[in-house]
Design a protein around this motif. Structure first.
Motif, PDB file in Angstrom:
ATOM      1  N   VAL A 141       0.832  -1.202   0.000  1.00 17.29           N
ATOM      2  CA  VAL A 141       0.000   0.000   0.000  1.00 17.29           C
ATOM      3  C   VAL A 141       0.864   1.249   0.000  1.00 17.29           C
ATOM      4  CG1 VAL A 141      -1.661   1.347   1.349  1.00 17.29           C
ATOM      5  CG2 VAL A 141      -1.995  -1.112   1.055  1.00 17.29           C
ATOM      6  N   GLU A 142       1.884   1.260   0.845  1.00 19.94           N
ATOM      7  CA  GLU A 142       2.768   2.424   0.904  1.00 19.94           C
ATOM      8  C   GLU A 142       3.448   2.667  -0.442  1.00 19.94           C
ATOM      9  OE1 GLU A 142       2.107   0.768   4.919  1.00 19.94           O
ATOM     10  OE2 GLU A 142       2.665  -0.096   2.992  1.00 19.94           O
ATOM     11  N   THR A 143       3.876   1.576  -1.085  1.00 22.17           N
ATOM     12  CA  THR A 143       4.563   1.701  -2.372  1.00 22.17           C
ATOM     13  C   THR A 143       3.614   2.186  -3.456  1.00 22.17           C
ATOM     14  OG1 THR A 143       6.081  -0.081  -1.744  1.00 22.17           O
ATOM     15  CG2 THR A 143       5.931   0.463  -4.084  1.00 22.17           C
ATOM     16  N   ALA A 144       2.424   1.620  -3.492  1.00 23.51           N
ATOM     17  CA  ALA A 144       1.457   2.038  -4.510  1.00 23.51           C
ATOM     18  C   ALA A 144       1.050   3.492  -4.306  1.00 23.51           C
ATOM     19  CB  ALA A 144       0.231   1.133  -4.456  1.00 23.51           C
ATOM     20  N   THR A 145       0.883   3.897  -3.059  1.00 22.43           N
ATOM     21  CA  THR A 145       0.511   5.282  -2.770  1.00 22.43           C
ATOM     22  C   THR A 145       1.563   6.254  -3.296  1.00 22.43           C
ATOM     23  OG1 THR A 145      -0.717   4.574  -0.806  1.00 22.43           O
ATOM     24  CG2 THR A 145      -0.073   6.884  -0.923  1.00 22.43           C
ATOM     25  N   LYS A 146       2.812   5.808  -3.297  1.00 18.25           N
ATOM     26  CA  LYS A 146       3.898   6.645  -3.815  1.00 18.25           C
ATOM     27  C   LYS A 146       3.912   6.694  -5.331  1.00 18.25           C
ATOM     28  CE  LYS A 146       8.967   6.902  -4.030  1.00 18.25           C
ATOM     29  NZ  LYS A 146      10.234   6.328  -3.515  1.00 18.25           N
ATOM     30  N   TYR A 147       3.744   5.540  -5.983  1.00 18.97           N
ATOM     31  CA  TYR A 147       3.998   5.469  -7.421  1.00 18.97           C
ATOM     32  C   TYR A 147       2.764   5.643  -8.314  1.00 18.97           C
ATOM     33  CZ  TYR A 147       8.843   4.084  -6.686  1.00 18.97           C
ATOM     34  OH  TYR A 147      10.175   4.067  -6.343  1.00 18.97           O
ATOM     35  N   VAL A 148       1.563   5.371  -7.811  1.00 18.66           N
ATOM     36  CA  VAL A 148       0.392   5.527  -8.679  1.00 18.66           C
ATOM     37  C   VAL A 148       0.231   6.971  -9.153  1.00 18.66           C
ATOM     38  CG1 VAL A 148      -2.127   5.418  -8.789  1.00 18.66           C
ATOM     39  CG2 VAL A 148      -0.840   3.492  -7.854  1.00 18.66           C
ATOM     40  N   PRO A 149       0.309   7.975  -8.268  1.00 17.52           N
ATOM     41  CA  PRO A 149       0.227   9.356  -8.775  1.00 17.52           C
ATOM     42  C   PRO A 149       1.337   9.685  -9.778  1.00 17.52           C
ATOM     43  CG  PRO A 149      -0.069   9.303  -6.391  1.00 17.52           C
ATOM     44  CD  PRO A 149       0.403   7.941  -6.792  1.00 17.52           C
ATOM     45  N   GLU A 150       2.511   9.096  -9.559  1.00 20.44           N
ATOM     46  CA  GLU A 150       3.633   9.372 -10.456  1.00 20.44           C
ATOM     47  C   GLU A 150       3.395   8.796 -11.844  1.00 20.44           C
ATOM     48  OE1 GLU A 150       8.326   8.147 -10.618  1.00 20.44           O
ATOM     49  OE2 GLU A 150       7.529   8.850  -8.699  1.00 20.44           O
ATOM     50  N   ILE A 151       2.914   7.560 -11.894  1.00 21.72           N
ATOM     51  CA  ILE A 151       2.685   6.945 -13.200  1.00 21.72           C
ATOM     52  C   ILE A 151       1.522   7.630 -13.918  1.00 21.72           C
ATOM     53  CG2 ILE A 151       1.102   5.123 -12.429  1.00 21.72           C
ATOM     54  CD1 ILE A 151       2.499   3.200 -14.320  1.00 21.72           C
ATOM     55  N   ARG A 152       0.545   8.109 -13.160  1.00 20.60           N
ATOM     56  CA  ARG A 152      -0.542   8.880 -13.758  1.00 20.60           C
ATOM     57  C   ARG A 152      -0.013  10.183 -14.346  1.00 20.60           C
ATOM     58  NH1 ARG A 152      -5.304   6.355 -15.090  1.00 20.60           N
ATOM     59  NH2 ARG A 152      -6.123   5.135 -13.358  1.00 20.60           N
ATOM     60  N   SER A 153       0.845  10.856 -13.604  1.00 20.32           N
ATOM     61  CA  SER A 153       1.374  12.145 -14.067  1.00 20.32           C
ATOM     62  C   SER A 153       2.253  11.992 -15.295  1.00 20.32           C
ATOM     63  CB  SER A 153       2.160  12.822 -12.942  1.00 20.32           C
ATOM     64  OG  SER A 153       3.401  12.156 -12.713  1.00 20.32           O
TER      65      SER A 153
END
Length: 695
Positions: A233-245
């Motif tokens: 969860v911590e990892t996804a919370t970090k990278y999902v916004p990044e991959i979206r951007s």
């Protein structure tokens, strides 16, 4: 060398990033796009429909048949993305042959990767078993520079031609992910404009991978001091916004973990239920548990016996086991060994300058080999076998090499859950022998001080139905005292499946032993003697590798299991040398590194009690021990039944699921409690044997 460019150049992306306020002039508002996400998971080097342990074909598994499913799904869904969720390189003798016996060179490519390249996979994740052969080997066969001191950087080695992603395993020094954490795959698709015309679009599919944090325990010898693992969860919370951007229109999480409703922890093994709550994830590809999700859609062989979801997945909050939704997010788990293809069909609509998933039009399927009518198996893709013919023949030759020892009895796990130890006792004997010799010959004064403490052992029936009715240990089925069977290289792997486990020993007390046995006994359902309806003795085989069977030399350790009692209160009459085991009695238990470090969450077994960390693999220890015997007999090596059930009379039938036609096996080993085989197979192909708990 490592591909440090995680993302495609944004200049080639035809679509506006999700969330952008500027609509693309190329795509009319309201355009619809049908997309199918296809998943394989836990292939475990099952390239062909072949059992290397039995040296025989097995048409229930194999990527060569999954390829036929893939071809059919691609025909049905021209806009598709083919992904894998990890545990690819290990699991059969083919994997061990290419990694250990005859390691594939940098100039070569692993057999399964050759096939996956030919099938044009779009992307893949990493499973826990990818780490089994060490980081040097993993870096080579994926052509990835991990940037870790002491780990060789590969130089243009044979590898998958598709991107491999893993977000939550990082370099212990730099904290940088050792693989690319995510990738964006630009896929050219055909969409439908509002006027009904077809238009070409590019959909940017973002993928990111996750693996259970327990890899640090399971492969400690390969990973300690080199990497660390973060929570999903911590990892996804970090990278999902990044991959979206960065331009991802659709985000797919390749989560090599199952579903668990226990309170969330960053150390959670099966954290996908909580991963689904991270905003921005559009679909989940699940794995690791070797289960079918959602409920299979093919017709059951017998219409009166519909399929049931595995007990471990039933009644989880937020989980729709029919529609394949986890907290509203479409999710699929395609079982294991190539036996199914996960399919998530989605409809996207171009609205406000971005692609929006139409959730009410999503369809999820875990498609099996008999999906057309519930009976007819798909044929193997004839183009696959020639790709790996050399590796296949070499593995068969390796498997058939003699060990130099004969056996006069069959070693099987068909009835290991009701007392047969024929395939377990020899493993425990080998482990005890190793640990006892280690202690007796040690010059370390601490180790030498343990000489007076009894050495016992535990092992599980690793192949006892977890992966279907063909997944049972059966070594030397034709062996008799009059006609002994000559054992071969392939046989120790059938007895002890996991070649990556190293032998370890823990020092425990009687109270720890009792708790350990209670955890093992949780594999059984709680049986109500008053029920007149059928009760399943073992409701789920998904964690059968956690059913530890204990043994001491000359069967000095004995215990009983009362399955009428709740979990935690089932072990009774626990004795050693005929005397009750006291809470303070000391024992040394020979086991594996997975269990000693805390694998399976056994109470008090967390690495703190480990006294011996052997460099030798359990499977190799078993092989060497058997080779040194020259002759194995049932009396000495196969009939030491250390445990039994507390006798209980039930008003209705209690059943165990196993392979059809094996009642004579139960009779041969004296299991009177196995009284009859049912007249028909269950929907998954298991026979149902009636178990009389009063015997």
């Amino acid at each position: 060398m490592k591909n440090t460019t995680w993302l495609p150049s944004l200049t080639v992306l035809a679509l506006t990033a999700c969330g952008s306020s500027t609509p693309s002039p190329q795509i009319p508002e309201g355009t619809t796009l049908k997309v199918a996400l296809l998943e394989t998971t836990d292939l475990h080097q099952n390239v062909l429909s072949y059992d290397y342990y039995g040296l025989k074909p097995d048409t229930t598994l194999g990527l060569e048949r999954t390829s036929t499913l893939i071809s059919g799904a691609r025909t049905e869904n021209p806009n598709n993305v083919l992904l894998d969720d990890g545990d690819v390189i290990q699991g059969t003798l083919l994997g061990d042959y290419q990694a250990v016996a005859s390691p594939v060179p940098c100039s070569g490519t692993m057999a399964i990767h050759k096939v996956m390249n030919a099938l044009k996979y779009d992307g893949g994740g990493v499973g826990n078993h990818e780490f089994n052969y060490g980081l040097n080997f993993l870096g080579q066969i994926t052509n990835t520079n991990f940037g870790i001191t002491g780990i060789t950087a590969p130089n243009n080695c044979g590898a998958p031609t598709y991107p491999i992603v893993l977000a939550n395993v990082v370099n212990a020094t730099t904290q940088a992910p050792i693989f690319n954490p995510y990738s964006i795959i630009p896929k050219k698709f055909s969409a439908t404009a509002p006027d009904g015309t077809s238009i070409n679009v590019t959909l940017n599919v973002g993928i990111m991978g996750f693996v259970p944090p327990q890899v640090m325990d399971w492969d400690q010898k390969n990973l300690a001091g080199k990497v660390s693992v973060n929570g999903v969860v911590e990892t996804a919370t970090k990278y999902v916004p990044e991959i979206r951007s960065k331009g991802a229109d659709l985000v797919v999480a390749l989560s090599h973990g199952g579903l668990d409703a226990s309170p969330y922890s960053p150390k959670m093994e099966n954290g996908s239920l909580y991963l689904s709550t991270v905003p921005g994830i559009d679909a989940l590809m699940l794995g690791h548990s070797h289960l079918i999700f959602p409920l299979q859609k093919e017709a059951p062989v017998d219409p009166t016996k519909p399929f049931k979801i595995d007990a471990s997945l039933a009644n989880l909050p937020g989980v729709d086991t029919v529609k394949g939704l986890v907290n509203g997010v479409p999710a699929v788990m395609a079982q294991s060994w190539g036996r199914r293809l996960g399919i998530i069909q989605m409809v996207l609509k171009y609205q406000g300058g971005k692609w929006v998933v139409q959730k009410d039009q999503t369809n999820v399927e875990a498609r099996g080999f008999t999906y057309t009518d519930g009976k007819t198996n798909v044929d193997a893709d004839p183009s696959i076998a020639p790709l790996v013919d050399t590796e296949h023949k070499a593995t068969m030759a390796y498997a058939a090499q003699p060990l130099g020892t004969t056996t006069d009895f069959e070693m099987s796990a068909y009835f290991a859950l009701v007392g047969d130890v024929s395939a377990i006792q020899i493993v425990n004997q080998a482990q005890i022998n190793y640990v006892q010799n280690f202690i007796n010959n040690s010059t370390d004064p601490t180790i030498a001080s343990y000489k007076s403490i009894p050495v016992i052992s535990c092992s599980a029936p690793f192949k006892a139905g977890r992966n279907g009715p063909t997944d049972f240990t059966d070594v030397a089925p034709t062996a008799t005292p009059a006609n002994p069977f000559g054992l071969q290289v392939r046989n120790p792997g059938d007895l002890y499946l996991y070649g990556n486990n190293n032998l370890q020993a823990v020092k425990i007390q009687g109270s720890d032993l009792k708790n350990w046995l209670e955890k093992s006994a949780s594999q059984f359902a709680q049986i109500n003697p008053a029920l007149t309806t059928e009760q399943d003795l073992v409701p789920s085989y998904s964690t059968i590798y956690n059913y530890d069977v204990f043994y001491a030399p000359n069967n000095a350790l004995t215990y009983q299991i009362d399955v009428t009692q709740p979990v935690g209160s089932r072990i009774v009459n626990l004795t050693y040398l005929g005397k009750p085991v006291a809470p303070t009695d000391n024992f040394i238990v020979a086991t594996n590194d997975y269990r000693a470090a805390g694998g399976g969450n056994f109470p008090g077994i967390d690495g703190s009690k480990t006294i011996i960390k052997s460099p030798d693999a359990n499977q190799a220890v078993v092989s060497k021990y058997i080779s040194g015997l020259g002759k194995m007999t049932s009396t000495i090596n196969g009939t030491g039944q250390s445990w039994s059930f507390v006798k209980t009379t039930t008003q209705g039938p209690v059943i165990l699921r196993s392979v059809t036609g094996k009642l004579p096996v139960a009779k041969a080993v004296g299991l009177a409690r196995v009284v009859a085989e049912g007249s028909a197979l269950d929907p998954n192909g298991y026979a149902k044997y009636q178990i009389d708990l009063s015997k």
